[in-house]
Scaffold this active site. Structure first.
Site, PDB file in Angstrom:
ATOM      1  N   GLU A 102      22.510 -46.580  -8.077  1.00 51.74           N
ATOM      2  CA  GLU A 102      22.540 -47.265  -6.782  1.00 51.74           C
ATOM      3  C   GLU A 102      21.354 -46.814  -5.932  1.00 51.74           C
ATOM      4  O   GLU A 102      20.820 -45.721  -6.120  1.00 51.74           O
ATOM      5  CB  GLU A 102      23.899 -46.946  -6.131  1.00 51.74           C
ATOM      6  CG  GLU A 102      24.240 -47.580  -4.825  1.00 51.74           C
ATOM      7  CD  GLU A 102      24.081 -49.079  -4.672  1.00 51.74           C
ATOM      8  OE1 GLU A 102      23.030 -49.619  -5.070  1.00 51.74           O
ATOM      9  OE2 GLU A 102      24.965 -49.709  -4.084  1.00 51.74           O
ATOM     10  N   ASP A 103      20.919 -47.676  -5.027  1.00 47.05           N
ATOM     11  CA  ASP A 103      19.798 -47.317  -4.159  1.00 47.05           C
ATOM     12  C   ASP A 103      20.224 -46.368  -3.037  1.00 47.05           C
ATOM     13  O   ASP A 103      19.617 -45.336  -2.826  1.00 47.05           O
ATOM     14  CB  ASP A 103      19.123 -48.574  -3.575  1.00 47.05           C
ATOM     15  CG  ASP A 103      20.116 -49.548  -2.938  1.00 47.05           C
ATOM     16  OD1 ASP A 103      21.330 -49.269  -2.917  1.00 47.05           O
ATOM     17  OD2 ASP A 103      19.664 -50.618  -2.462  1.00 47.05           O
ATOM     18  N   ASP A 106      25.864 -45.542   1.577  1.00 44.01           N
ATOM     19  CA  ASP A 106      25.902 -45.631   3.034  1.00 44.01           C
ATOM     20  C   ASP A 106      27.348 -45.447   3.501  1.00 44.01           C
ATOM     21  O   ASP A 106      27.823 -44.325   3.584  1.00 44.01           O
ATOM     22  CB  ASP A 106      25.309 -46.998   3.422  1.00 44.01           C
ATOM     23  CG  ASP A 106      25.099 -47.184   4.912  1.00 44.01           C
ATOM     24  OD1 ASP A 106      24.769 -46.208   5.599  1.00 44.01           O
ATOM     25  OD2 ASP A 106      25.257 -48.318   5.394  1.00 44.01           O
ATOM     26  N   PHE A 159      17.556 -47.563   9.700  1.00 44.69           N
ATOM     27  CA  PHE A 159      17.463 -48.552   8.631  1.00 44.69           C
ATOM     28  C   PHE A 159      16.262 -48.268   7.745  1.00 44.69           C
ATOM     29  O   PHE A 159      15.118 -48.241   8.195  1.00 44.69           O
ATOM     30  CB  PHE A 159      17.434 -49.981   9.174  1.00 44.69           C
ATOM     31  CG  PHE A 159      17.909 -50.956   8.137  1.00 44.69           C
ATOM     32  CD1 PHE A 159      19.261 -51.063   7.841  1.00 44.69           C
ATOM     33  CD2 PHE A 159      17.012 -51.719   7.416  1.00 44.69           C
ATOM     34  CE1 PHE A 159      19.711 -51.924   6.844  1.00 44.69           C
ATOM     35  CE2 PHE A 159      17.440 -52.593   6.423  1.00 44.69           C
ATOM     36  CZ  PHE A 159      18.793 -52.695   6.144  1.00 44.69           C
TER      37      PHE A 159
HETATM   38  P1  IMP Z   1      27.686 -49.292   1.626  1.00 46.89           P
HETATM   39  O1  IMP Z   1      28.757 -50.092   0.991  1.00 46.89           O
HETATM   40  O2  IMP Z   1      27.821 -49.267   3.112  1.00 46.89           O
HETATM   41  O3  IMP Z   1      27.576 -47.893   1.053  1.00 46.89           O
HETATM   42  O4  IMP Z   1      26.344 -50.101   1.411  1.00 46.89           O
HETATM   43  C1  IMP Z   1      25.551 -49.891   0.339  1.00 46.89           C
HETATM   44  C2  IMP Z   1      24.506 -50.962   0.241  1.00 46.89           C
HETATM   45  O5  IMP Z   1      24.056 -51.410   1.523  1.00 46.89           O
HETATM   46  C3  IMP Z   1      23.290 -50.410  -0.444  1.00 46.89           C
HETATM   47  O6  IMP Z   1      23.377 -50.606  -1.823  1.00 46.89           O
HETATM   48  C4  IMP Z   1      22.164 -51.183   0.193  1.00 46.89           C
HETATM   49  O7  IMP Z   1      21.927 -52.371  -0.528  1.00 46.89           O
HETATM   50  C5  IMP Z   1      22.663 -51.525   1.566  1.00 46.89           C
HETATM   51  N1  IMP Z   1      22.131 -50.572   2.589  1.00 46.89           N
HETATM   52  C6  IMP Z   1      22.795 -49.590   3.227  1.00 46.89           C
HETATM   53  N2  IMP Z   1      22.017 -48.931   4.089  1.00 46.89           N
HETATM   54  C7  IMP Z   1      20.797 -49.500   3.978  1.00 46.89           C
HETATM   55  C8  IMP Z   1      19.509 -49.241   4.611  1.00 46.89           C
HETATM   56  O8  IMP Z   1      19.316 -48.331   5.442  1.00 46.89           O
HETATM   57  N3  IMP Z   1      18.482 -50.049   4.220  1.00 46.89           N
HETATM   58  C9  IMP Z   1      18.627 -51.045   3.302  1.00 46.89           C
HETATM   59  N4  IMP Z   1      19.792 -51.314   2.692  1.00 46.89           N
HETATM   60  C10 IMP Z   1      20.869 -50.553   3.024  1.00 46.89           C
HETATM   61 MG    MG Z   2      22.416 -52.164  -2.989  1.00 45.42          MG
END
Ligand code: IMP
Ligand code: MG
Length: 185
Positions: A102-103, A106, A159
């Site tokens: 995963e990238d 968050d 971000f």
């Molecule tokens: P989560 O479900 O909130 O953990 O979201 C994860 C996904 O949201 C990641 O795989 C990203 O694609 C996107 N994401 C979360 N934070 C960022 C950010 O700071 N920049 C770009 N994409 C983000």
């Molecule tokens: Mg993603």
């Protein structure tokens, strides 16, 4: 003409820093999975750049597959709805050692949902998470899973763009990780 870099507030991790850290992650995974053939599952689209470098830093046999799940509709920077499955894996993962690539971790909701979908119903031998970035301050209530491999932790609550990460589908092709200027949102 505006250039991509003009909207970057500052660079968080340079190309070199990212490459160095991924070599360490690859060595760690290669050691931990010695004698096994892990399946790397990239979560599209954000993790493709990381996946491409990570797989080449792994020195044991491994295979790859892709899944797409969304949490960010359009141009918002806040997840508005529950993660939705857009593309499933091509093959079965039963009995396999799966590593989700995963990238960024968050709120954790995307990966929690993914783990629920993969773990019990599909019966992998093991399931671990490798994320390039972690924003621990943003963890949502009810998220109990934790990443097993983390490239860079303690990412500030801003971000982030570049190296696969997008804002409104742009900036994924920046070779480094940076913070998006407020004026670009
Ligand atoms: P989560 O479900 O909130 O953990 O979201 C994860 C996904 O949201 C990641 O795989 C990203 O694609 C996107 N994401 C979360 N934070 C960022 C950010 O700071 N920049 C770009 N994409 C983000
Ligand atoms: Mg993603």
């Amino acid at each position: 003409m505006s250039r991509l870099e003009d909207n970057v507030d500052r660079i968080l991790y340079s190309e070199q820093q990212i490459q160095d850290r991924i070599k360490e992650l690859g060595a760690q995974i290669s050691a931990d999975y010695e004698g096994k053939k892990p399946l790397l599952v990239s979560v599209l689209k954000g993790s493709v750049v990381f996946m491409a470098d990570l797989m080449r830093s792994i020195t044991i046999p491994c295979s790859i597959d892709f899944m797409a799940i969304t949490s960010y509709p359009g141009e918002t920077t806040v997840a508005l709805h529950e993660p939705k499955l857009l593309k499933d894996l091509d093959g079965s993962i039963s009995g396999m050692d799966v590593i989700i690539v995963e990238d960024i971790f968050d709120s954790g909701k995307t990966l929690q949902k993914l783990c629920e979908m993969l773990l019990k119903p599909r019966n992998p031998a093991s399931l671990r998470i490798c994320t390039l970035l972690d924003k621990p301050d943003r963890r949502a209530k009810g998220v109990t899973i934790k990443p097993d491999y983390v490239g860079f932790s303690n990412i500030p609550n801003e971000f982030i763009i570049g190296y696969g990460l997008d804002y409104n589908q742009l900036y994924r092709n920046l070779p480094y990780i940076g913070i998006l200027k407020d004026s670009a949102k």
